[in-house]
Write a protein that holds these residues in place. Sequence first.
Motif, mmCIF file in Angstrom:
data_model
loop_
_atom_site.group_PDB
_atom_site.id
_atom_site.type_symbol
_atom_site.label_atom_id
_atom_site.label_comp_id
_atom_site.label_asym_id
_atom_site.label_seq_id
_atom_site.Cartn_x
_atom_site.Cartn_y
_atom_site.Cartn_z
ATOM 1 N N TYR A 1 -9.619 12.764 8.049
ATOM 2 C CA TYR A 1 -9.396 11.399 8.534
ATOM 3 C C TYR A 1 -8.986 11.407 10.010
ATOM 4 O O TYR A 1 -9.361 10.518 10.761
ATOM 5 C CB TYR A 1 -8.325 10.693 7.699
ATOM 6 C CG TYR A 1 -8.883 9.909 6.540
ATOM 7 C CD1 TYR A 1 -9.379 8.619 6.718
ATOM 8 C CD2 TYR A 1 -8.910 10.441 5.259
ATOM 9 C CE1 TYR A 1 -9.885 7.884 5.656
ATOM 10 C CE2 TYR A 1 -9.415 9.720 4.187
ATOM 11 C CZ TYR A 1 -9.900 8.443 4.399
ATOM 12 O OH TYR A 1 -10.405 7.724 3.342
ATOM 13 N N ARG B 1 -9.060 1.751 -5.133
ATOM 14 C CA ARG B 1 -7.949 2.032 -4.212
ATOM 15 C C ARG B 1 -8.344 2.964 -3.067
ATOM 16 O O ARG B 1 -7.488 3.553 -2.424
ATOM 17 C CB ARG B 1 -6.778 2.653 -4.967
ATOM 18 C CG ARG B 1 -6.241 1.835 -6.095
ATOM 19 C CD ARG B 1 -5.496 0.653 -5.596
ATOM 20 N NE ARG B 1 -4.740 0.037 -6.700
ATOM 21 C CZ ARG B 1 -4.118 -1.095 -6.594
ATOM 22 N NH1 ARG B 1 -4.126 -1.752 -5.468
ATOM 23 N NH2 ARG B 1 -3.467 -1.606 -7.626
ATOM 24 N N GLU B 2 -9.646 3.110 -2.800
ATOM 25 C CA GLU B 2 -10.086 4.056 -1.783
ATOM 26 C C GLU B 2 -9.579 3.728 -0.385
ATOM 27 O O GLU B 2 -9.477 4.600 0.471
ATOM 28 C CB GLU B 2 -11.615 4.195 -1.773
ATOM 29 C CG GLU B 2 -12.370 2.936 -1.439
ATOM 30 C CD GLU B 2 -12.729 2.102 -2.651
ATOM 31 O OE1 GLU B 2 -13.600 1.231 -2.501
ATOM 32 O OE2 GLU B 2 -12.164 2.294 -3.742
ATOM 33 N N ALA B 3 -9.195 2.478 -0.149
ATOM 34 C CA ALA B 3 -8.694 2.089 1.174
ATOM 35 C C ALA B 3 -7.372 2.780 1.515
ATOM 36 O O ALA B 3 -7.032 2.912 2.694
ATOM 37 C CB ALA B 3 -8.529 0.579 1.250
ATOM 38 N N SER C 1 0.818 -1.216 0.000
ATOM 39 C CA SER C 1 0.000 0.000 0.000
ATOM 40 C C SER C 1 0.852 1.266 0.000
ATOM 41 O O SER C 1 0.442 2.297 -0.523
ATOM 42 C CB SER C 1 -0.970 0.006 1.186
ATOM 43 O OG SER C 1 -0.258 -0.030 2.407
ATOM 44 N N LYS D 1 -19.344 7.376 -1.945
ATOM 45 C CA LYS D 1 -17.955 7.515 -1.495
ATOM 46 C C LYS D 1 -17.311 8.757 -2.099
ATOM 47 O O LYS D 1 -16.579 9.485 -1.434
ATOM 48 C CB LYS D 1 -17.147 6.272 -1.859
ATOM 49 C CG LYS D 1 -17.517 5.050 -1.047
ATOM 50 C CD LYS D 1 -16.682 3.859 -1.445
ATOM 51 C CE LYS D 1 -17.062 2.621 -0.649
ATOM 52 N NZ LYS D 1 -16.208 1.469 -0.960
ATOM 53 N N ASP E 1 -14.300 2.329 3.620
ATOM 54 C CA ASP E 1 -13.984 0.914 3.410
ATOM 55 C C ASP E 1 -15.228 0.034 3.326
ATOM 56 O O ASP E 1 -15.124 -1.141 2.977
ATOM 57 C CB ASP E 1 -13.086 0.398 4.541
ATOM 58 C CG ASP E 1 -11.679 0.982 4.469
ATOM 59 O OD1 ASP E 1 -11.314 1.538 3.418
ATOM 60 O OD2 ASP E 1 -10.953 0.880 5.479
ATOM 61 N N ASN E 2 -16.386 0.594 3.632
ATOM 62 C CA ASN E 2 -17.636 -0.179 3.629
ATOM 63 C C ASN E 2 -18.028 -0.562 2.203
ATOM 64 O O ASN E 2 -18.303 0.294 1.369
ATOM 65 C CB ASN E 2 -18.747 0.652 4.273
ATOM 66 C CG ASN E 2 -20.052 -0.093 4.413
ATOM 67 O OD1 ASN E 2 -20.231 -1.175 3.866
ATOM 68 N ND2 ASN E 2 -20.967 0.500 5.155
ATOM 69 N N PRO E 3 -18.086 -1.856 1.896
ATOM 70 C CA PRO E 3 -18.429 -2.287 0.529
ATOM 71 C C PRO E 3 -19.904 -2.042 0.175
ATOM 72 O O PRO E 3 -20.266 -2.097 -0.995
ATOM 73 C CB PRO E 3 -18.103 -3.787 0.538
ATOM 74 C CG PRO E 3 -18.151 -4.183 1.962
ATOM 75 C CD PRO E 3 -17.775 -2.982 2.766
ATOM 76 N N ARG F 1 -12.775 6.418 7.792
ATOM 77 C CA ARG F 1 -12.064 5.261 7.222
ATOM 78 C C ARG F 1 -13.003 4.065 7.104
ATOM 79 O O ARG F 1 -13.073 3.417 6.067
ATOM 80 C CB ARG F 1 -10.864 4.888 8.076
ATOM 81 C CG ARG F 1 -10.198 3.583 7.618
ATOM 82 C CD ARG F 1 -9.004 3.195 8.460
ATOM 83 N NE ARG F 1 -7.941 4.160 8.402
ATOM 84 C CZ ARG F 1 -7.146 4.356 7.351
ATOM 85 N NH1 ARG F 1 -7.326 3.657 6.261
ATOM 86 N NH2 ARG F 1 -6.189 5.243 7.382
ATOM 87 N N ARG F 2 -13.738 3.779 8.181
ATOM 88 C CA ARG F 2 -14.663 2.642 8.147
ATOM 89 C C ARG F 2 -15.750 2.844 7.105
ATOM 90 O O ARG F 2 -16.155 1.904 6.421
ATOM 91 C CB ARG F 2 -15.293 2.434 9.530
ATOM 92 C CG ARG F 2 -14.316 1.908 10.560
ATOM 93 C CD ARG F 2 -15.011 1.533 11.861
ATOM 94 N NE ARG F 2 -15.828 2.584 12.425
ATOM 95 C CZ ARG F 2 -15.397 3.552 13.221
ATOM 96 N NH1 ARG F 2 -14.121 3.601 13.552
ATOM 97 N NH2 ARG F 2 -16.231 4.451 13.709
#
Length: 177
Positions: free
Chosen positions: A38, A86-88, A3, A58, A49-51, A45-46
């Motif tokens: 952030y 790549r948003e994570a 990463s 987003k 990262d939520n699908p 962040r959560r």
Amino acid sequence: MDSGVISTRYARALYKGAVQSECEAAIYKDMQTLIQAYSDVPALRRTIDNPMLDGAQKEALLTTACGNEAHELTRRFIKLVLQEGREAVIQLMAMSYAAIYRKEKNIIHGKLITATSINQATEEKVRHMVENLTNSNVEFHSEIDSELIGGFILEYDTYRMDASVKSQLRNILKQLK
């Protein structure tokens, strides 16, 4: 792929595009705002990262996190990051961009922590002193920490000068033990 490598590649590409568009300072401001978002909102962040959240949601969230008036290049960058999934690591990308920008513009961070508030003239005098010592531009922040009792702590680059009453009392206590 690591990463760190990914975030650095994206940050370099963003910086190169910003230089070509002559808007690197505006993008730096957007990335600083995103980094701060952030930091201030850990749930961001959560949420990113939520699908279950779709790309448009987003995108709106990240654009808002970059500030009300995010630059067009920042908006396009967010879209690209989301398209590539790549948003994570977008927070790392923002941090990498900020590091690249500071390196290219010869900018270092400086912080002055005092027990009470100081006037603007004193803060400017300290900032100019640090700029002269380091031959760099200084992004200077001041904080108030009443636990210092008196004195100050000056930090910049890898240097730290602790001239606070709290640390002096701690040193006396250590010697007495």
